[in-house]
Write a protein that holds these residues in place. Structure first.
Motif, PDB file in Angstrom:
ATOM      1  N   VAL A  13       0.543  -1.382  -0.025  1.00  0.00           N
ATOM      2  CA  VAL A  13      -0.134  -0.121  -0.111  1.00  0.00           C
ATOM      3  C   VAL A  13       0.605   1.470  -0.079  1.00  0.00           C
ATOM      4  CG1 VAL A  13      -2.292   1.144   1.127  1.00  0.00           C
ATOM      5  CG2 VAL A  13      -1.633  -1.416   1.545  1.00  0.00           C
ATOM      6  N   VAL A  14       0.093   2.266  -1.173  1.00  0.00           N
ATOM      7  CA  VAL A  14       1.360   3.312  -1.830  1.00  0.00           C
ATOM      8  C   VAL A  14       0.631   4.260  -0.978  1.00  0.00           C
ATOM      9  CG1 VAL A  14       2.875   5.039  -2.631  1.00  0.00           C
ATOM     10  CG2 VAL A  14       2.620   2.264  -2.852  1.00  0.00           C
ATOM     11  N   PHE A  15       1.529   4.706   0.408  1.00  0.00           N
ATOM     12  CA  PHE A  15       0.676   6.608   0.604  1.00  0.00           C
ATOM     13  C   PHE A  15       1.412   7.727  -0.294  1.00  0.00           C
ATOM     14  CE2 PHE A  15       0.436   3.302   4.194  1.00  0.00           C
ATOM     15  CZ  PHE A  15      -0.834   3.581   4.649  1.00  0.00           C
ATOM     16  N   SER A  19       4.877   7.288   1.085  1.00  0.00           N
ATOM     17  CA  SER A  19       5.608   6.067   1.914  1.00  0.00           C
ATOM     18  C   SER A  19       4.688   4.682   1.451  1.00  0.00           C
ATOM     19  CB  SER A  19       5.165   6.386   3.665  1.00  0.00           C
ATOM     20  OG  SER A  19       3.993   6.789   4.155  1.00  0.00           O
ATOM     21  N   PHE A  20       5.307   3.465   2.241  1.00  0.00           N
ATOM     22  CA  PHE A  20       4.843   2.485   2.045  1.00  0.00           C
ATOM     23  C   PHE A  20       4.661   1.516   2.953  1.00  0.00           C
ATOM     24  CE2 PHE A  20       8.626   2.324   0.313  1.00  0.00           C
ATOM     25  CZ  PHE A  20       9.202   0.537   1.094  1.00  0.00           C
ATOM     26  N   MET A  21       3.135   0.381   2.739  1.00  0.00           N
ATOM     27  CA  MET A  21       3.147  -0.439   4.345  1.00  0.00           C
ATOM     28  C   MET A  21       3.044  -1.732   3.402  1.00  0.00           C
ATOM     29  SD  MET A  21       0.443  -0.232   7.216  1.00  0.00           S
ATOM     30  CE  MET A  21      -1.189  -0.017   5.806  1.00  0.00           C
ATOM     31  N   LYS A  22       3.817  -2.975   3.818  1.00  0.00           N
ATOM     32  CA  LYS A  22       3.519  -4.181   3.065  1.00  0.00           C
ATOM     33  C   LYS A  22       1.568  -4.967   4.285  1.00  0.00           C
ATOM     34  CE  LYS A  22       6.022  -7.622   4.664  1.00  0.00           C
ATOM     35  NZ  LYS A  22       7.387  -8.083   4.428  1.00  0.00           N
ATOM     36  N   VAL A  23       1.050  -5.405   3.601  1.00  0.00           N
ATOM     37  CA  VAL A  23       0.154  -5.794   4.478  1.00  0.00           C
ATOM     38  C   VAL A  23      -0.427  -7.370   3.724  1.00  0.00           C
ATOM     39  CG1 VAL A  23      -2.270  -5.257   4.707  1.00  0.00           C
ATOM     40  CG2 VAL A  23      -1.075  -3.685   4.398  1.00  0.00           C
ATOM     41  N   ALA A  44      -8.985  -6.634   2.399  1.00  0.00           N
ATOM     42  CA  ALA A  44      -8.302  -6.275   3.006  1.00  0.00           C
ATOM     43  C   ALA A  44      -7.448  -5.964   1.258  1.00  0.00           C
ATOM     44  CB  ALA A  44      -7.070  -7.614   3.435  1.00  0.00           C
ATOM     45  N   ILE A  45      -7.333  -6.225   0.426  1.00  0.00           N
ATOM     46  CA  ILE A  45      -6.831  -5.239  -0.807  1.00  0.00           C
ATOM     47  C   ILE A  45      -6.674  -4.107  -0.746  1.00  0.00           C
ATOM     48  CG2 ILE A  45      -6.529  -6.130  -3.654  1.00  0.00           C
ATOM     49  CD1 ILE A  45      -7.376  -8.327  -3.555  1.00  0.00           C
TER      50      ILE A  45
END
Length: 396
Positions: A13-15, A19-23, A44-45
C-alpha cells in the motif's frame, strides 16, 4: 511443479507521501489440504487509483464497441466471437452487447447505431426544392390563366369570343384559375382545415370545369342539329341548357363530397417510417376518394366521346376538336395518376397529385384556349365574321 514450502501474498500500500506499508492478504501453503492451500482476503486488498479493480478477461478477439453485438462462434469457447454491426433499425449502446434492440416508435438509430435519436417530421414544404418548383408552377399557370381571361374580356365583342359562348368560356377560365390555386392547399404541414379542404376543393372545382366543357360540347352538338331556326330543338341552345348541365353535374359531386365529410372525413395523420415521421392527410375513406376521381373520369369520358364524335363538324363548330384533345390529355393524366400515386410514399404522394392537377389544368388551358388566343393576338385578320363562319351558318 510441487511446492515444498509456503508463500505469503502481500499487498504493498503506497501512501500519498511516498511511504508504503506491507499488508498480508493471503497465503499459499503446500502442507495443508488442497481446498485450503490457497487463501486470499479480498476485503484486505487496497487497490491503487490507477487500477480498474476488475477481474482480468481472457478473450480471443477485441471487445465489441457500441453499435455492434457479439456473435459466438459455434464449437468455440464463449470468449471467441465475431463483432457484427447491428441490423438496420436497431442499436446497441453497450460494449460486448449480446444483441441489438429496436428504438421506440418515435425514434430511429443514428448513423453509428449506438443510440436512438428523435425522428424528423417531414412533409411537402413551401421552402423545399420540390415545394418551390410546384408553387412556382402553380403561381405561373394561375397568372397565365388570368392573362388569358383578360384577353377574352378585352376582346369580348369579337366573333371568335362570341362563337365560343362567352359565359361558358368565362366560367371555364375561372374554374381553371381556381384549379391551379387549389394545388397550393396541398403544400405545407397538414392541419384539420387543409385536410378537409384539399380533396373537396379539388373535386368540386374540377367538376365545375368539366361541367363547363361538357356544356360546351353538348351545346355544339345541339347547335349543329338545330339547322332549322324554327325547329323545337333550337330553344335548347343558350344559357338555360348550359346552366342546367353545370348545376346538375356539380350538384352530384357536391353530394358525394358531403357524404364523404359526413361519414369519414379526412384528418391530419402521422406515419412512422424507418428514419422519419411523415405528416400527411389521411383521406378517411379511400373509397370516397376514388369515387370522386371516378366521377371526374366519367365527366371527362362523356365530354371526350361527344367531342370526338363531332370533331369533323364544319369550321363553325370546330371547337369540338380542341375539346377532344384536352379531354384526352385529362384522362391520360388521371389514369396514370392512380398507379403512380399508389407506388409512392410520404410527401411524394402529395407531389404526384399536385403535378396531376397542374398537368390536367394545362391540358384544358392549352388545347381549348391557345388556338383562340393565337388568332386574337397574332391573326386578327381571321377574327372576322366572314372568315369564322365561311363553312357554317351563324347561330343567333
Amino acid at each position: 511443479m510441487e511446492l515444498s514450502t509456503g508463500y505469503d501474498l502481500v499487498n504493498w500500500v503506497v501512501f500519498p507521501n511516498k511511504s508504503f506499508m506491507k499488508v498480508s492478504i493471503g497465503a499459499i501453503d503446500s502442507k495443508t489440504s488442497s481446498d485450503q492451500r490457497f487463501t486470499i482476503k479480498k476485503d484486505a486488498i487496497t487497490w491503487p487509483n490507477i487500477f480498474n479493480q476488475t477481474v482480468p478477461e481472457s478473450t480471443c478477439t477485441e471487445r465489441c464497441h457500441p453499435g455492434y453485438y457479439m456473435k459466438i462462434l459455434e464449437g468455440q469457447p464463449s470468449c471467441c466471437y465475431h463483432c457484427l454491426g447491428c441490423p438496420e433499425g436497431t442499436i446497441s449502446n453497450q460494449t460486448n452487447a449480446h444483441h441489438c434492440y429496436k428504438c421506440p416508435e418515435e425514434e430511429c438509430p443514428n448513423k453509428k447505431r449506438n443510440r436512438c435519436v428523435p425522428k424528423v417530421i417531414t412533409f411537402l414544404t413551401y421552402d423545399g426544392p420540390l415545394g418551390i418548383c410546384l408553387v412556382s408552377a402553380a403561381v405561373f399557370l394561375s397568372l397565365l390563366t388570368a392573362s388569358v381571361f383578360g384577353i377574352f374580356i378585352r376582346h369580348r365583342n369579337t366573333p371568335i369570343v362570341k362563337a365560343t359562348n362567352r359565359d361558358l368560356t368565362y366560367r371555364l377560365l375561372i374554374s381553371i384559375f381556381l384549379c391551379f390555386l387549389c394545388s397550393l392547399i396541398f403544400i405545407g404541414q397538414p392541419s384539420t382545415v387543409t385536410c378537409l379542404l384539399r380533396q373537396v376543393a379539388f373535386g368540386n372545382i374540377f367538376t365545375f370545369a368539366l361541367s363547363c366543357v361538357l356544356a360546351k360540347t353538348i351545346t355544339v352538338v345541339i347547335a349543329f342539329i338545330a339547322t332549322n331556326p324554327g325547329g323545337k330543338i333550337i330553344k335548347w341552345v343558350g344559357k338555360k341548357l348550359s346552366n342546367y348541365i353545370i348545376f346538375f353535374c356539380s350538384a352530384i359531386q357536391a353530394g358525394i363530397c358531403a357524404i364523404w365529410l359526413g361519414t369519414s372525413p379526412p384528418f391530419p395523420d402521422k406515419v412512422s417510417q424507418s428514419a422519419e415521421i411523415v405528416a400527411q392527410c389521411n383521406e378517411g375513406s379511400s373509397t370516397m376518394f376514388y369515387i370522386v376521381l371516378g366521377y371526374l373520369g366519367f365527366l371527362a369520358s362523356v365530354s371526350f366521346t361527344l367531342a370526338y364524335l363531332t370533331r369533323k363538324l364544319p369550321d363553325t363548330f370546330n371547337e369540338a376538336k380542341f375539346i377532344t384533345f384536352s379531354m384526352l390529355v385529362f384522362c391520360s393524366v388521371w389514369i396514370s395518376f392512380i398507379p403512380t400515386y399508389l407506388s409512392t410514399k410520404g410527401k411524394y404522394m402529395v407531389a404526384v397529385e399536385i403535378f396531376s392537377i397542374l398537368a390536367s389544368g394545362v391540358g384544358l388551358l392549352s388545347f381549348i384556349f391557345a388556338p383562340k388566343v393565337y388568332i386574337i393576338l397574332l391573326k386578327p385578320n381571321m377574327n372576322i365574321k366572314d372568315h369564322l363562319f365561311k363553312k357554317g351558318k351563324s347561330i343567333k
